[in-house]
Structures are given as C-alpha cells and as structure tokens.
Design a protein around this motif. Structure first.
Motif, short mmCIF file in Angstrom:
data_model
loop_
_atom_site.label_atom_id
_atom_site.label_comp_id
_atom_site.label_asym_id
_atom_site.label_seq_id
_atom_site.Cartn_x
_atom_site.Cartn_y
_atom_site.Cartn_z
N VAL A 90 0.55 -1.16 0.23
CA VAL A 90 -0.15 0.08 -0.10
C VAL A 90 0.70 1.19 -0.20
N ASN A 91 2.09 0.93 0.47
CA ASN A 91 2.99 2.03 0.26
C ASN A 91 3.12 2.70 -1.02
N GLU A 94 -0.23 4.74 -1.83
CA GLU A 94 0.00 5.97 -1.30
C GLU A 94 1.39 6.56 -2.44
N GLU A 106 -9.43 5.70 3.57
CA GLU A 106 -8.52 3.93 5.02
C GLU A 106 -9.29 2.60 4.50
N TRP A 109 -6.17 0.19 3.89
CA TRP A 109 -5.23 -0.38 4.31
C TRP A 109 -5.84 -1.69 4.97
N THR A 110 -7.47 -2.06 4.86
CA THR A 110 -8.06 -2.97 4.94
C THR A 110 -8.53 -3.71 4.15
N ASP A 238 6.56 -4.19 4.67
CA ASP A 238 5.88 -3.49 4.07
C ASP A 238 5.01 -4.09 3.23
N THR A 240 1.39 -5.25 3.34
CA THR A 240 0.15 -5.24 3.76
C THR A 240 -0.65 -6.48 3.68
#
Length: 341
Positions: A90-91, A94, A106, A109-110, A238, A240
């Motif tokens: 996800v970095n 982003e 948000e 991230w899930t 990293d 996720t």
C-alpha cells in the motif's frame, strides 16, 4: 521442486522439471504434458514430480539431463485461465495518490486493490517487450505471484493458503501514459496493461525454506535497469496483504480454478517510515519507474527519471541466502513493434 515450460511449437509448451541450481532439466511431459495439466490433477501428479526431483537430486534418475537455456522457455504458464494482480504494498499506492494530490481512502489499508489482467498471451522470461510508442510511458513492475490449485468461493484464509501451489516472479509491464485516461472511464485497465512476463521457473513453496512464511517471501527482489541496480526492495517488508489474503479476496464471490495466477503488485519498501531512496543512495530502490517519478514529483515538483525507451534492458531476479538464483531471471529488452512484423 522447480517447474518450467519449454517452447515446443505449441501454445502451452512442454512441462519440464529443472534442477535446483537451474543448470539442467529433464522432460516431465510423460507425467503431465503441460503445467496446466499438472495443476488440474495436482494430487496425483505432484507426488510423481516430487519423486522425479528427488531422484535427480540424488543422481539416481534414468531420465536424460539436458542443459537449460532460458531463452527457449515460455513463462511457466504461457497462458492462464486467470491473472488477477493485487496491490499488496500500500506504500506504493499511497505514493501514487500523494504525487497527484489525491487523498487515499482508509479502506485501502483493510481491503486489497485488485484488477483482472489479460492472461491469454504472456511473454517468455527472455522475450522482448515489443511496443509501438514510448509516449505511452513504458514501465516495468517487479512483483511476486502465486499459482493456485482449485480454491472454493468464499475460501477462508487457511483454505486460500492451502491453495497456493507455486511461486514465481513477474514483470507486469504497464503503460503509464494510458492509465489515467482508462481509469477516468471508470472501467479499469485494459490497453494500459499489455502482456506480462514471468520468471523462467515456478517453484513449490518448500524451495524457499524459511524465506516463505506461508504468505510472504522474505527476500529482496533484484530489479536492474541497463545493468545497474534499480531496486532491492524486500518482498516480505511493507506487504500489507499477504498471499493468503489476496487469494481469499479473489475468491470472495467466485471459485478460482487450478492455474489461477495472483500477483502481489509492485514490491515497495519505505525507509524510516518515509518514501524510499535509490539503491546508490543507500536505499532499497524501486521496483518500477513510476515510484521514483512520484517521489521526484513530491520532492521537486516534477519527475526527472524517464520511462523505458527502446533498447533499454530490464532484469528481475531473486537470490537465496547463498546468492543463488531461485527462479531464474526475467531479462527483457524494450523493442519497437511494427505491425508488419
């Protein structure tokens, strides 16, 4: 166990079993003619392939060992019923959004991002990347992928993890100049995602030893551009969403058939909680050009690094703790495509 597909004039090639050091192979087509055929009947075929691999390792096989030439290989699956690529780092997402001034929901991230790619014409690991126009913004994307067996719809994480049969590397070629227009239509990628290439061999998870934890590969992905280190991001850092989560996500509303390929998305590492740095500046570098261009945009207001040009050479590989290649190298040149060819 390391499996590959030899080009033999047919669409799906010939299944071969490769030695651990990637130097030689034996014909495995008497056990299963193709990798897809092996995956379709894995419970029966896998023990026979494992037995052959053990005989080769012990030097007791009667099968003829032949020298491996990666230029004569297809991707392990020359075509597949399913190629679904996630964005587990996800970095990377982003940075993409930050560079264009967009907020990141948000939920990213899930809930994994995933798109359905073209799976009818994969490139071989040493095949040229033939494209018509560098104005399309040609980019490599170094990734990890897994090949699944049959996975039921609504699979649990444990079922998804148990469904992983093989692991390989990917160059998910992207045309960055075409992506914005396609996404603006609201229907996702198509022309901006040409044929991908996969590593010379696909390996069973046990080949990775402690580097495989059931969902992540904890080793650096080596991406070189024109013979120079471009990326050394660790695929286990990293990330996720691990592969069990990605497979379960893909199977939420549909079953996955044997031979489905699920990708990790571009491998990407942060540095001290911030955007990464180039390898020559002590960082882990990048697995795609877009990421360094995003960082340049954030820091300097505009990108400086060009996308791939005709004649550029891309190499993607992963080494074990002893410095030995695990999957073999994806090694491709960008070449101009002319329709007359």
């Amino acid at each position: 166990m390391k499996l590959a597909t030899l080009k033999n004039g047919t669409r799906d090639g010939q299944l071969i079993l490769v030695t651990g050091d990637l130097s030689h192979y034996v014909d495995a087509s008497a056990i299963a003619p193709t990798l897809q055929a092996a995956l379709d009947n894995w419970g029966v075929i896998e023990p026979r392939l494992t037995e052959l691999a053990a005989e080769i390792a012990a030097g007791s096989t009667v099968a003829t060992l032949m020298k491996l030439d990666a230029t004569k290989l297809h991707s392990p699956l020359p075509r597949a019923f399913q190629w679904a690529d996630g964005s587990a780092y996800v970095n990377h997402v982003e940075l993409v959004r930050k560079a264009r001034g967009a907020e990141m929901p948000e939920t990213f991230w899930t809930d994994p991002l995933m798109y359905q790619g073209g799976s009818d014409s994969f490139l071989g690991p040493r095949d040229d990347i033939r494209l018509a126009d560098t104005a399309w913004g040609i980019d490599m994307e170094g990734e990890i992928a897994v090949i699944t067996g049959d996975v039921p719809m609504g699979a649990s994480l444990e079922q998804a993890r148990d469904g992983i049969r093989l692991i390989m590397l990917v160059n998910d070629v992207s045309l960055r100049g075409l992506i914005p227009g396609e996404l603006a239509k609201g229907f996702g990628f198509f022309q901006s995602k040409p044929s991908s290439a996969f590593s010379p061999v696909a390996v069973t998870p046990d080949e990775l030893g402690d580097a495989w934890d059931g969902g992540k590969v904890h080793l650096p992905l080596c991406v070189d551009l024109n013979g120079k280190p471009f990326g050394r991001a660790n695929a286990g850092v990293d990330m996720t969403f691990d592969f069990a989560q990605l497979v379960a996500h893909a199977a939420k509303t549909r079953p996955l058939c044997a031979g489905s390929i699920i990708g990790s998305g571009t491998v990407s590492n942060k540095l001290d909680g911030a955007a990464g740095k180039p390898v020559d500046q002590g960082g882990a570098g990048y697995s795609c050009i877009a990421e360094i261009r995003m960082i340049e945009t954030i820091e300097n207001g505009k990108p400086e690094t060009p996308f791939l040009q005709f004649g550029d050479q891309v190499r993607i590989e992963m080494l074990d703790g002893d410095g030995q290649s695990i999957f073999g190298a994806i090694d491709q040149k960008v070449i101009q495509y002319n329709r007359a060819e």
